[in-house]
Design a protein around this motif. Structure first.
Motif, PDB file in Angstrom:
ATOM      1  N   PHE A 192       0.830  -1.207   0.000  1.00 55.07           N
ATOM      2  CA  PHE A 192       0.000   0.000   0.000  1.00 55.07           C
ATOM      3  C   PHE A 192       0.867   1.261   0.000  1.00 55.07           C
ATOM      4  CE2 PHE A 192      -2.447   3.356   2.080  1.00 55.07           C
ATOM      5  CZ  PHE A 192      -3.693   3.260   1.470  1.00 55.07           C
TER       6      PHE A 192
ATOM      7  N   LYS B 224      -0.614   4.059  -2.663  1.00 54.54           N
ATOM      8  CA  LYS B 224      -1.347   5.241  -2.213  1.00 54.54           C
ATOM      9  C   LYS B 224      -1.067   6.460  -3.078  1.00 54.54           C
ATOM     10  CE  LYS B 224       2.171   6.680   1.154  1.00 54.54           C
ATOM     11  NZ  LYS B 224       2.504   6.818   2.593  1.00 54.54           N
TER      12      LYS B 224
ATOM     13  N   LEU C 141      -6.932  -0.552  -4.120  1.00 57.20           N
ATOM     14  CA  LEU C 141      -6.405   0.506  -3.260  1.00 57.20           C
ATOM     15  C   LEU C 141      -7.475   0.839  -2.239  1.00 57.20           C
ATOM     16  CD1 LEU C 141      -4.256   2.560  -2.548  1.00 57.20           C
ATOM     17  CD2 LEU C 141      -5.189   4.075  -4.297  1.00 57.20           C
TER      18      LEU C 141
ATOM     19  N   ASN D 289      -7.984   1.817   1.995  1.00 55.26           N
ATOM     20  CA  ASN D 289      -7.392   2.115   3.292  1.00 55.26           C
ATOM     21  C   ASN D 289      -7.874   1.154   4.379  1.00 55.26           C
ATOM     22  OD1 ASN D 289      -5.604   3.956   4.754  1.00 55.26           O
ATOM     23  ND2 ASN D 289      -7.444   4.564   5.874  1.00 55.26           N
TER      24      ASN D 289
ATOM     25  N   ARG E 284      -5.766  -1.825   4.216  1.00 51.66           N
ATOM     26  CA  ARG E 284      -4.474  -1.549   4.838  1.00 51.66           C
ATOM     27  C   ARG E 284      -4.531  -1.819   6.342  1.00 51.66           C
ATOM     28  NH1 ARG E 284      -2.393   2.364   7.793  1.00 51.66           N
ATOM     29  NH2 ARG E 284      -4.280   3.625   7.591  1.00 51.66           N
TER      30      ARG E 284
END
Length: 216
Positions: free
Chosen positions: A31, A35, A88, A90, A93
């Motif tokens: 990540f 990002k 992608l 968050n 993550r």
């Protein structure tokens, strides 16, 4: 265990004694570069991960790739470019699933990221398109390089068109110039293009990356 490139610091790997090697990575580590895809300043340019041969630098084909965390599992569809199609996210993550990538066992592969045109590219390109991509590529490379990257980072002076192995011949320009396809790639130096040049490609490229002259 294979020795990994510097980009793999803190990422784990496990191999299985079969016709393929299976590599394991932490999503949160991957990540770190992904990002940059949501930053402003490069709407046509992104970054993607590839498995690359440590000996030749060529992209290793990915036979399978998937992501898992406890009972959750998601397989990836690998595109022709062999880019690892990681989402992608968050939230992912924070959950930090393991990412597994399977490549042929006869190659020593490392994971690496590459700056690419993040839009579909067809069989024709114009010099205006390429000229529009170059400052975006520079911006992305500086973002990846960190605070002082603009001091030493070479500027993109063209693009590399990457083709499928079956594609041969050359890219031709409306001015009559030819750019041969060598090792599945054609290099387009923007300084050799006129302001209104059109390039005709024998097939749509599987990816387009920055060209950085070695003496740059």
């Amino acid at each position: 265990m294979k020795k990994l490139a510097s980009v793999l610091v803190m990422l784990g790997m496990v191999s299985v004694p079969a016709s393929a090697d299976t590599y394991r990575f932490s999503y949160s580590k991957l990540f770190t570069q992904l990002k940059h895809n949501i930053e402003e300043g490069h709407p046509d340019i992104g970054v993607a991960y590839f498995m690359v041969s440590a000996e030749s630098g060529e992209v290793c084909p990915i036979s399978r790739a998937w992501m898992s965390k406890e009972e959750h599992y998601e397989a990836f569809d690998i595109p022709a470019s062999q880019a690892l199609p990681l989402p992608l996210d968050n939230q992912l993550r924070k959950v930090n699933p393991d990412v597994f990538v399977e490549t042929p066992a006869d190659r020593n592969c490392d994971i690496s990221f590459q700056v690419l045109v993040d839009k579909p590219v067809g069989k024709q390109l114009t010099s205006q398109q390429i000229q529009g991509w170059l400052p975006q590529m520079d911006t992305m490379m500086e973002n990846l390089g960190g605070m002082f990257a603009s001091w030493f980072m070479p500027k993109a002076q063209g693009v590399v068109l990457h083709f499928a192995p079956s594609v041969t011949g050359a890219v031709t320009s409306s001015e009559g110039n030819k750019y041969p396809i060598d090792a599945h790639q054609a290099i387009i130096d923007v300084n050799r293009l006129g302001d209104s040049t059109t390039l005709t490609l024998p097939d749509a490229p599987i990816k387009v990356s920055p060209w950085l002259p070695k003496n740059g």
